[in-house]
Design a protein around this motif. Structure first.
Motif, PDB file in Angstrom:
ATOM      1  N   MET A   1       0.856  -1.200   0.000  1.00 37.06           N
ATOM      2  CA  MET A   1       0.000   0.000   0.000  1.00 37.06           C
ATOM      3  C   MET A   1       0.886   1.242   0.000  1.00 37.06           C
ATOM      4  O   MET A   1       1.816   1.333   0.800  1.00 37.06           O
ATOM      5  CB  MET A   1      -0.888   0.009   1.246  1.00 37.06           C
ATOM      6  CG  MET A   1      -1.840   1.208   1.319  1.00 37.06           C
ATOM      7  SD  MET A   1      -2.800   1.227   2.853  1.00 37.06           S
ATOM      8  CE  MET A   1      -1.542   1.754   4.020  1.00 37.06           C
ATOM      9  N   GLU A 231      -7.996  -0.364  13.725  1.00 36.46           N
ATOM     10  CA  GLU A 231      -8.727  -0.913  12.586  1.00 36.46           C
ATOM     11  C   GLU A 231      -9.354   0.200  11.738  1.00 36.46           C
ATOM     12  O   GLU A 231      -9.388   0.114  10.502  1.00 36.46           O
ATOM     13  CB  GLU A 231      -9.804  -1.887  13.070  1.00 36.46           C
ATOM     14  CG  GLU A 231      -9.225  -3.189  13.626  1.00 36.46           C
ATOM     15  CD  GLU A 231     -10.272  -4.042  14.334  1.00 36.46           C
ATOM     16  OE1 GLU A 231     -10.066  -5.268  14.427  1.00 36.46           O
ATOM     17  OE2 GLU A 231     -11.288  -3.471  14.814  1.00 36.46           O
ATOM     18  N   GLU A 234      -6.543   1.820   9.838  1.00 32.00           N
ATOM     19  CA  GLU A 234      -6.111   0.929   8.770  1.00 32.00           C
ATOM     20  C   GLU A 234      -7.083   0.979   7.597  1.00 32.00           C
ATOM     21  O   GLU A 234      -6.667   1.009   6.430  1.00 32.00           O
ATOM     22  CB  GLU A 234      -5.999  -0.501   9.302  1.00 32.00           C
ATOM     23  CG  GLU A 234      -5.488  -1.491   8.266  1.00 32.00           C
ATOM     24  CD  GLU A 234      -5.346  -2.905   8.818  1.00 32.00           C
ATOM     25  OE1 GLU A 234      -5.008  -3.817   8.037  1.00 32.00           O
ATOM     26  OE2 GLU A 234      -5.576  -3.097  10.023  1.00 32.00           O
ATOM     27  N   LYS A 235      -8.375   1.007   7.907  1.00 28.79           N
ATOM     28  CA  LYS A 235      -9.381   1.060   6.842  1.00 28.79           C
ATOM     29  C   LYS A 235      -9.288   2.376   6.071  1.00 28.79           C
ATOM     30  O   LYS A 235      -9.313   2.389   4.839  1.00 28.79           O
ATOM     31  CB  LYS A 235     -10.784   0.891   7.435  1.00 28.79           C
ATOM     32  CG  LYS A 235     -11.889   0.834   6.386  1.00 28.79           C
ATOM     33  CD  LYS A 235     -13.232   0.454   7.001  1.00 28.79           C
ATOM     34  CE  LYS A 235     -14.317   0.370   5.926  1.00 28.79           C
ATOM     35  NZ  LYS A 235     -15.620  -0.065   6.479  1.00 28.79           N
ATOM     36  N   ASN A 237      -6.692   4.420   5.823  1.00 26.58           N
ATOM     37  CA  ASN A 237      -5.442   4.477   5.078  1.00 26.58           C
ATOM     38  C   ASN A 237      -5.458   3.536   3.875  1.00 26.58           C
ATOM     39  O   ASN A 237      -4.849   3.825   2.840  1.00 26.58           O
ATOM     40  CB  ASN A 237      -4.263   4.136   5.990  1.00 26.58           C
ATOM     41  CG  ASN A 237      -3.895   5.293   6.904  1.00 26.58           C
ATOM     42  OD1 ASN A 237      -4.001   6.446   6.514  1.00 26.58           O
ATOM     43  ND2 ASN A 237      -3.468   4.984   8.118  1.00 26.58           N
ATOM     44  N   GLU A 238      -6.165   2.415   4.021  1.00 29.16           N
ATOM     45  CA  GLU A 238      -6.267   1.488   2.899  1.00 29.16           C
ATOM     46  C   GLU A 238      -7.063   2.109   1.747  1.00 29.16           C
ATOM     47  O   GLU A 238      -6.690   1.973   0.575  1.00 29.16           O
ATOM     48  CB  GLU A 238      -6.943   0.191   3.351  1.00 29.16           C
ATOM     49  CG  GLU A 238      -7.007  -0.867   2.266  1.00 29.16           C
ATOM     50  CD  GLU A 238      -7.587  -2.182   2.743  1.00 29.16           C
ATOM     51  OE1 GLU A 238      -7.829  -3.058   1.905  1.00 29.16           O
ATOM     52  OE2 GLU A 238      -7.803  -2.330   3.967  1.00 29.16           O
ATOM     53  N   GLY A 241      -4.881   4.632   0.255  1.00 23.58           N
ATOM     54  CA  GLY A 241      -3.820   3.941  -0.456  1.00 23.58           C
ATOM     55  C   GLY A 241      -4.269   3.408  -1.805  1.00 23.58           C
ATOM     56  O   GLY A 241      -3.522   3.464  -2.787  1.00 23.58           O
ATOM     57  N   ASP A 242      -5.498   2.898  -1.865  1.00 26.88           N
ATOM     58  CA  ASP A 242      -6.037   2.406  -3.137  1.00 26.88           C
ATOM     59  C   ASP A 242      -6.138   3.543  -4.155  1.00 26.88           C
ATOM     60  O   ASP A 242      -5.793   3.375  -5.330  1.00 26.88           O
ATOM     61  CB  ASP A 242      -7.427   1.783  -2.920  1.00 26.88           C
ATOM     62  CG  ASP A 242      -7.364   0.445  -2.198  1.00 26.88           C
ATOM     63  OD1 ASP A 242      -6.301  -0.207  -2.244  1.00 26.88           O
ATOM     64  OD2 ASP A 242      -8.371   0.060  -1.575  1.00 26.88           O
ATOM     65  N   SER A 245      -2.617   4.660  -5.203  1.00 25.41           N
ATOM     66  CA  SER A 245      -1.979   3.704  -6.098  1.00 25.41           C
ATOM     67  C   SER A 245      -2.384   3.963  -7.552  1.00 25.41           C
ATOM     68  O   SER A 245      -1.547   3.952  -8.458  1.00 25.41           O
ATOM     69  CB  SER A 245      -2.358   2.276  -5.695  1.00 25.41           C
ATOM     70  OG  SER A 245      -1.753   1.336  -6.557  1.00 25.41           O
ATOM     71  N   ASP A 308     -17.341   5.321   3.046  1.00 27.28           N
ATOM     72  CA  ASP A 308     -15.877   5.348   3.072  1.00 27.28           C
ATOM     73  C   ASP A 308     -15.339   6.742   3.370  1.00 27.28           C
ATOM     74  O   ASP A 308     -14.210   6.889   3.837  1.00 27.28           O
ATOM     75  CB  ASP A 308     -15.318   4.893   1.720  1.00 27.28           C
ATOM     76  CG  ASP A 308     -15.509   3.398   1.479  1.00 27.28           C
ATOM     77  OD1 ASP A 308     -15.586   2.655   2.473  1.00 27.28           O
ATOM     78  OD2 ASP A 308     -15.587   2.994   0.306  1.00 27.28           O
TER      79      ASP A 308
END
Length: 397
Positions: A1, A231, A234-235, A237-238, A241-242, A245, A308
């Motif tokens: 990520m 958690e 993390e969600k 940042n994920e 991150g997506d 990317s 989100d």
């Protein structure tokens, strides 16, 4: 990520990070007198592209207004440090930001239209138009000097403290009316005024951090998702991150579209749907739709949902995700530190602009990144022996 960058971890900086890297000796710190090249441009903000194609490097003997501005920063350093309560390192950091603003706002005096709107017939009609704009349409007072300051507004509002206003007047910086401009012909005074206002912006940094921490706490109590702090982070940042990317692998035009769509999703009216009438620019569901289409068109199988957005907010308000001092000064110069400037989603949209940035591009949408990048270039130029110093290391607020 992909890494989600915090205030001391900017992907576009080559300066040493806080607490990391080799130590910098005293003679390697910023030395304003070492600056010999100024970054100028005749291109208006909507015409600018890459740094190389936008800015020219001029000597002090060529860029005379910029040279006077720099001399104002150097000559008044000791008295301003005392007046504003700044350390040597803090002053030099803000001085590099001031130079960056002069390059960004007016191309260090070379931007097309800057001279004509301040002199002769153009200057005369500009005063008339500005008077009408303020008194008839409720606009702001005239912008003044290389960094385009609204001196009349600063002297006649509560943006500055009485002490800061007194400092301006002590240096002969005044404005008798909304259309009066006394900084065009006095770049050294413009430098002083810029430092006073930048110092006032830094004074509001704690308020900025409070806005983020309060929002983070409010989100923590309202999510009701059964997840832990880790958690949730993390969600969030994920998700970021997506998006990052896809952004990193996109062409320049698509990068701008992705950045704009994510920022606009944040800036939209909370809870707005396609059923609502009004400007789609501020419609959450519409902007989410645009962002998902961009991601899908660029090879992503991630489909974002409206929920989100709060996890993105949660990640961006976490401790360590604040803009650093240089970035915050650039943001607040452009957006202000009042109620509007301190709106959470506006602050987060600028943070998104830092994360999804292309620092060699100088489009207006990247104002904060533009100024931060220019400030870095001035700081690097001013250091002896080419040792890189991270400007915010010694700036405690």
């Amino acid at each position: 990520m992909p890494n989600i960058h915090g205030p001391n971890d900017l992907k576009y900086t080559h300066l040493l990070e806080s607490g990391g890297g080799s130590k910098v000796e005293n003679n390697d710190e910023i030395d304003l007198s070492e600056i010999s090249i100024l970054f100028t441009t005749d291109k208006t903000e909507d015409e600018r592209t890459t740094f190389e194609d936008t800015y020219d490097e001029k000597s002090l003997s060529e860029a005379t207004q910029g040279a006077e501005f720099l001399q104002g920063l150097i000559a008044n350093k000791d008295t301003l440090m005392s007046d504003l309560g700044l350390s040597d390192e803090q002053y030099d950091t803000l001085a590099c930001v001031a130079l960056a603003l002069a390059s960004q706002e007016t191309g260090m005096g070379y931007e097309d239209g800057y001279e004509s709107e301040n002199t002769g017939v153009g200057g005369f009609f500009r005063k008339i138009a500005k008077w009408a704009d303020v008194h008839i349409f409720g606009g702001a007072s005239a912008s003044s000097g290389l960094t385009q300051m609204k001196i009349y507004d600063f002297l006649n509002s509560d943006t500055l403290t009485d002490e800061q206003k007194a400092i301006l007047k002590e240096y002969g910086i005044e404005a008798d009316g909304v259309a009066t401009n006394n900084l065009y012909s006095d770049p050294d005074k413009a430098a002083v005024a810029t430092m006073v206002v930048l110092s006032s912006i830094v004074d509001n940094y704690d308020d900025y951090e409070t806005v983020l921490s309060d929002a983070h706490a409010e989100l923590a109590s309202s999510l009701n998702d059964g997840l832990t702090e880790e958690e949730r982070l993390e969600k969030g940042n994920e998700i970021l991150g997506d998006i990052s990317s896809v952004y990193q692998n996109a062409d320049d035009e698509t990068k701008m579209e992705i950045r704009s769509a994510l920022k606009q999703w944040l800036l939209s009216t909370n809870g707005s749907t396609l059923k609502d009438k009004g400007d789609k620019k501020y419609n959450e569901e519409y902007q989410l739709q645009q962002l998902n289409e961009l991601l899908a068109a660029n090879g992503s199988d991630v489909v974002l949902t409206q929920s989100d957005l709060d996890y993105i907010r949660y990640a961006l308000t976490a401790d360590g995700q604040e803009m650093n001092v240089t970035e915050y000064c650039a943001y607040a110069w452009n957006k202000g530190t009042g109620t509007t400037g301190m709106q959470l989603d506006r602050l987060l949209a600028d943070k998104v602009g830092i994360i999804l940035s292309n620092p060699e591009d100088f489009d207006y949408d990247q104002f904060t990144v533009n100024v931060s990048t220019l400030a870095e270039k001035y700081a690097q130029q001013s250091m002896q022996n080419d040792i890189m110093l991270y400007m915010n290391d010694n700036f405690e607020v």
